[in-house]
Structures are given as C-alpha cells and as structure tokens.
Design a protein around this motif. Structure first.
Motif, short mmCIF file in Angstrom:
data_model
loop_
_atom_site.label_atom_id
_atom_site.label_comp_id
_atom_site.label_asym_id
_atom_site.label_seq_id
_atom_site.Cartn_x
_atom_site.Cartn_y
_atom_site.Cartn_z
N VAL A 153 -6.76 -0.90 1.28
CA VAL A 153 -5.61 -0.18 1.23
C VAL A 153 -5.02 0.24 -0.16
O VAL A 153 -5.30 -0.61 -1.04
CB VAL A 153 -4.43 -1.26 2.03
CG1 VAL A 153 -4.74 -1.49 3.41
CG2 VAL A 153 -4.01 -2.38 1.16
N CYS A 154 -4.24 1.14 -0.23
CA CYS A 154 -3.63 1.71 -1.60
C CYS A 154 -2.46 2.03 -1.26
O CYS A 154 -2.04 3.04 -0.38
CB CYS A 154 -4.68 3.01 -1.91
SG CYS A 154 -4.39 3.58 -3.56
N GLY A 155 -1.34 2.02 -2.12
CA GLY A 155 -0.17 2.58 -1.97
C GLY A 155 0.74 1.68 -3.31
O GLY A 155 0.22 0.91 -4.03
N PRO A 156 1.96 2.01 -3.31
CA PRO A 156 2.79 1.55 -4.55
C PRO A 156 3.09 0.14 -4.01
O PRO A 156 2.97 -0.35 -2.59
CB PRO A 156 4.15 2.30 -4.45
CG PRO A 156 4.07 3.01 -3.10
CD PRO A 156 2.62 3.26 -2.63
N VAL B 37 -9.03 -7.67 3.39
CA VAL B 37 -9.03 -6.19 2.83
C VAL B 37 -8.72 -6.16 1.39
O VAL B 37 -8.15 -7.03 0.80
CB VAL B 37 -8.02 -5.60 3.46
CG1 VAL B 37 -8.07 -5.28 5.08
CG2 VAL B 37 -6.63 -5.73 3.07
N GLN B 38 -9.09 -5.35 0.84
CA GLN B 38 -9.01 -5.16 -0.79
C GLN B 38 -7.69 -4.22 -0.90
O GLN B 38 -7.39 -3.59 -0.16
CB GLN B 38 -10.17 -4.43 -1.40
CG GLN B 38 -11.59 -5.01 -1.16
CD GLN B 38 -12.65 -4.38 -1.74
OE1 GLN B 38 -12.65 -3.76 -2.91
NE2 GLN B 38 -13.81 -3.97 -0.99
N VAL B 39 -7.08 -4.50 -2.24
CA VAL B 39 -5.86 -3.73 -2.31
C VAL B 39 -6.19 -2.95 -3.74
O VAL B 39 -6.61 -3.51 -4.62
CB VAL B 39 -4.77 -4.66 -2.44
CG1 VAL B 39 -3.64 -3.94 -3.05
CG2 VAL B 39 -4.74 -5.91 -1.13
N SER B 40 -5.49 -1.82 -3.80
CA SER B 40 -5.65 -1.01 -4.97
C SER B 40 -4.23 -0.40 -5.17
O SER B 40 -3.60 -0.05 -4.09
CB SER B 40 -6.65 0.08 -5.22
OG SER B 40 -6.75 1.13 -5.88
#
Lengths: 315, 185
Positions: free
Chosen positions: A189-192, A205-208
């Motif tokens: 997942v990616c986001g602010p 899940v991985q976080v970016s």
C-alpha cells in the motif's frame, strides 16, 4: 472441485476460502460469455426475488448489481434510504424484515456502518450480499478487481499488486488485500502516512510512502479514489494539506509510467477524480483496464448471486 | 456388482460410423448444418462425430460448438449437489441453420430441453435434430426423442449408464457400460 460456496452470505472476503474465490471466477468466465451474446440473459433465477437496499449513495455498484440480477432473470426491487421510512426512525432490522415479508429471497445491501451486514445476518432470515459497509469491506469490488487482474496476468500467485491512496477510509483496499492474499499475490500500500492505518503491516502488506519506488516494484497499480466526503471526518482535521499537493506526490501521471522499464496495469474502482489520483492521459491509456473492470463487475456479481442463490432452501 | 458391458470397442466404432453416414445422408456437405455438443459429456461424442465426418467428407467445413445447459436447467436448487457451469462456445449464428444436438446418453430428456433453450440465444434454427449414443428408452419425463440413436437400451432408474472414452481412461478403450448398485441385486 466443490461446486458450492462455503458460505451462506457474502459479508466480506475474509470469510471466503481460496476455493470459493476460484469457483466464483470460474462461473464469472461463463457469465462473461453470456453477457456478450446477442441475448444477454439466462432464466436461472426466475424463482428468486432480490432487494437492492442502498443506505448510502451509489451509481455504478447499484447499476451493476441490478443488471446482474436482471440478466439472471431474478425479480428486482430497489430501495434507497433517502425518502424512505428510515428517516422516520425505523430500525434496520424492522426495515429489512418488512421487505422480507413481501417474500424477498436475497438482500444486496450497502450501509454506512461497518458490520451492519454481519449484524443483520444474525437477526434476519435471508441471504445477504455486502455491497459496501462503511470503511470495512466491499467484497464484490475486490472480486472483480482480482478477476480483471487475472484476465490480464493469469493466476495471481506471486504477482505484485500496489494499492495507492486513501487506504484508511477505503473498504475497497481492505477487501482487495484479503482477496489478493488469499490468491497468493503480494500486496503493497502507498499513500501519505495520514491515510495509511497505523498497524496495517500486521496484515502482511508492505507499506511505502514513495510512489516512484512503489511503481517500480509492482505489476499492477490500483489507484483508489480520494474520498472527499470522508476527509476531515476525524476530529475535523484534514488528512493532507491540499488536493494539489496530494496529486503532486501520489497522483499517477504519464511521466511515472514512462520512467518504468516495464508495462504495468493501471486500475481504478471509480468514480475517478481526474487529475487528482490519476491523470486523464493515464486513465484513457492502454495501461488502463478501468472499463474492463466495469464489464467484469456484472459477470462477477452474476456469479456471486448465482452461487448464493443455489444455497437458498426451497420451501 | 461388476458393470455390464453394453457396447464394446468394435461395436462402438461401427456405431459411430453408422451414425455419421446417417448424418451425411440427411445433411449432404454440412454447408447449412451446425453441430452442437452438450456439456459436459456430450462434447466427447460430438468431437468424435465431427472428426469421423471429416474423414468421410474431407472437403466439408463443419461448424462446431459446445453448449452448456447449467443456467437453463429446471432443477436449479433441487439437487443435493449443485451442477457447476461449463464453457459454452458457439462461434457462429444458427439463424436458419439446421442444428444437430449431440449428447452421449438420452435419459429423462430434461437436459435436451434445457439445451434447446440455451441454443435459442444464438438464433432461430430452421430445424433441430438430436443424436445420442445410448437411448435409455422408457425413462423419458418429457416428450423428446432422438433422431439418430446409437443403441437403445432398457434400464431402470437406479442403474447408471456411463460412456468411457479411449482418450480419457486407463484401458485406452471406447466402451459403454451399465452400472447396477448393490442393493438392486
């Protein structure tokens, strides 16, 4: 292979087994064939009546469910919360029981409260399909997303899927994570950081927080809608300074795709805020399978309704 | 109880050949005729018939499709174990064509009724015929009869007829057998 789902209701992807999901996909393949014929209809569910109960706004999901039901020859009644007795103070159980008293066999419901479907399934005697419950799950969206990815990439085992945007308020994100993991895909997942739930890594899940890095990792990027109606709902503090800043850091543009040395698939559950989470040239590019998702939505919902209807006892 | 053989390999070959010649007699070069195999098991017979017809009339272009009846059946929610859907593939329009439906065993006739319903999604044929390898006569629940019959047999409800295909079984033999469950002995 078992020909039956392991569940009586579709409350969330969490309750499904990987075999259930494959069974739904197998039937969706056949229904996709049906809806591309000159006569787009089969008579299977002519004995079944389905109520679509939308306590929250929806255009696409409601239309998609209604088409799926009609193409299976079910009788359909529609209910929306605005202008109904809900505004007169009727409880959810009473509302549903009143509709069931008119001999309805299945309820497709969208409700703003997470868990409303779970609660209802314990208190009323009918088959329930979750068409979205608050920020919790939206199982048919996840199924159609995974089905659309599978159509492009083959089986999803080992595939890398990136979900970008408002993960915190998104039922699509949560259902997608469950569904993709059950099919053996890796999820990032990616986001602010304000829009990523604190302990989401617990789900595996991985976080970016860097869109370029995340895009370089993935095979598929699912761009979620910024839910303007849910921003500022947490103690009235906005989650990001401005739409312009969000779109500069996390909006997907052609420039991002041109930088990659591979072709990734771009998805969006709709409705699109063009120029916010995704630019128009990407949404309309050959990378995008957004309209395939919509077509597959009808086929996947037909499969879910058909398989659940098969489990309804005859009187 | 050991299954009773109904058709052995040599008879099987002769029957398929005879059925094909009967078809050629009525349909010439198949220019206005299509073949539809009924899923799941009728497609093996339909393929065999199609291949044999190709040997008899090599110049013929035979339109061939497979039809799944799952969504058209009248026993939805009435079976213990539901039937899973299979692929339908009819890559042509059957409007004004002659259609030959093919299934391996004709029993109650309900599958054929469903197949006729399913078929109509692809147009209005001028004429429909039914070809079956085994006709379990006297077991019909609907007024449906086959136009071409491999072998007619007498059987009771508790018995089961299976068609075994050489390319699918260990013995590599085509044959048809009748199974009788133990409590009927």
């Amino acid at each position: 292979m078992n020909n039956q789902l392991s569940v009586q209701h579709l409350l969330g992807i969490k309750d499904l087994t990987p075999e259930d999901i494959q069974l739904i996909f197998k039937h969706a393949d056949e229904f996709k064939d049906v809806i591309n014929r000159p006569i787009k209809k089969v008579p299977t569910l002519r004995e079944i009546t389905i109520a679509n109960m939308f306590f929250e706004n929806s255009t696409r999901t409601k239309l998609s469910f209604e088409l799926a039901e009609k193409r299976l020859s079910a009788d359909v009644v529609n209910f929306s919360a605005s202008g109904s007795s809900v505004s007169k103070g009727e409880t959810l159980i009473d509302t549903v029981n009143n509709i069931l008293a008119m001999k309805v066999d299945m309820v497709v419901m969208r409700h703003p409260n997470p868990g409303a479907h779970q609660f209802l399934s314990q208190h009323v005697n009918t088959t329930i399909i979750n068409a979205g419950d608050g920020t919790h799950e939206h199982p048919t969206q996840a199924l159609l997303d995974a089905y659309s990815m599978r159509e492009q990439l083959g089986e999803l085992q080992g595939k890398k899927v990136l979900i970008v945007g408002d993960i915190k308020h998104s039922r699509v994100a949560l259902s997608n994570i469950f569904c993709l993991q059950k099919l053996g895909a890796e999820v990032m997942v990616c986001g602010p950081s304000t829009l990523i739930p604190k302990h989401i890594a617990e789900l595996g899940v991985q976080v970016s927080h860097n869109l370029d890095e995340a895009l370089a990792w993935c095979d598929v990027a699912n761009m979620l809608r910024i839910q303007l109606e849910r921003q500022g709902s947490d103690n009235h503090v906005a989650n990001f300074p401005s739409l312009r800043e969000y779109s500069m850091r996390f909006g997907l543009s052609k420039a991002h795709l041109d930088k990659l040395d591979k072709k990734i698939i771009v998805m969006h559950p709709g409705p699109i805020n063009r120029g916010v989470e995704i630019t128009s040239d990407v949404a309309d590019s050959e990378h995008s399978i957004i309209l395939d998702q919509v077509e597959n939505g009808v086929a996947v919902r037909m499969a879910v309704i058909f398989l659940l209807a098969a489990k309804i006892k005859r009187n | 109880m050991k299954p009773t053989p109904l058709i052995d390999q040599e008879q099987f070959r002769l029957i398929i050949n005879r059925l094909c010649f009967e078809l050629v007699e009525n349909h010439d070069d198949f220019s206005n005729t299509v073949i539809l195999g009924i899923q799941p098991r009728g497609i093996y017979l339909a393929e065999r018939i199609k291949d044999t017809l190709k040997e008899i009339i090599p110049q013929a272009q035979i339109d061939y499709g497979v039809l799944d009846t799952t969504f058209f059946r009248d026993d939805f929610r009435r079976r213990e174990q539901p039937i899973a859907a299979n692929a339908t593939s009819v890559p042509f329009i059957i409007e004004n064509k002659k259609v030959i439906l093919i299934d391996d065993v004709l029993y109650t006739g309900r599958t054929i009724r469903a197949a006729m319903d399913a078929m109509l999604a692809y147009g209005r044929p001028s004429f429909v015929e039914l070809l079956t390898l085994v006709d379990r006569r006297f077991s019909r629940e609907l007024p449906i009869e086959a136009s071409y019959v491999g072998k007619a047999i007498d059987s009771i409800d508790s018995q089961r007829v299976t068609v075994e295909w050489a390319h699918l079984n260990k013995a590599k033999k085509d044959r048809v057998v009748l199974h009788t469950s133990a409590h009927n002995e």
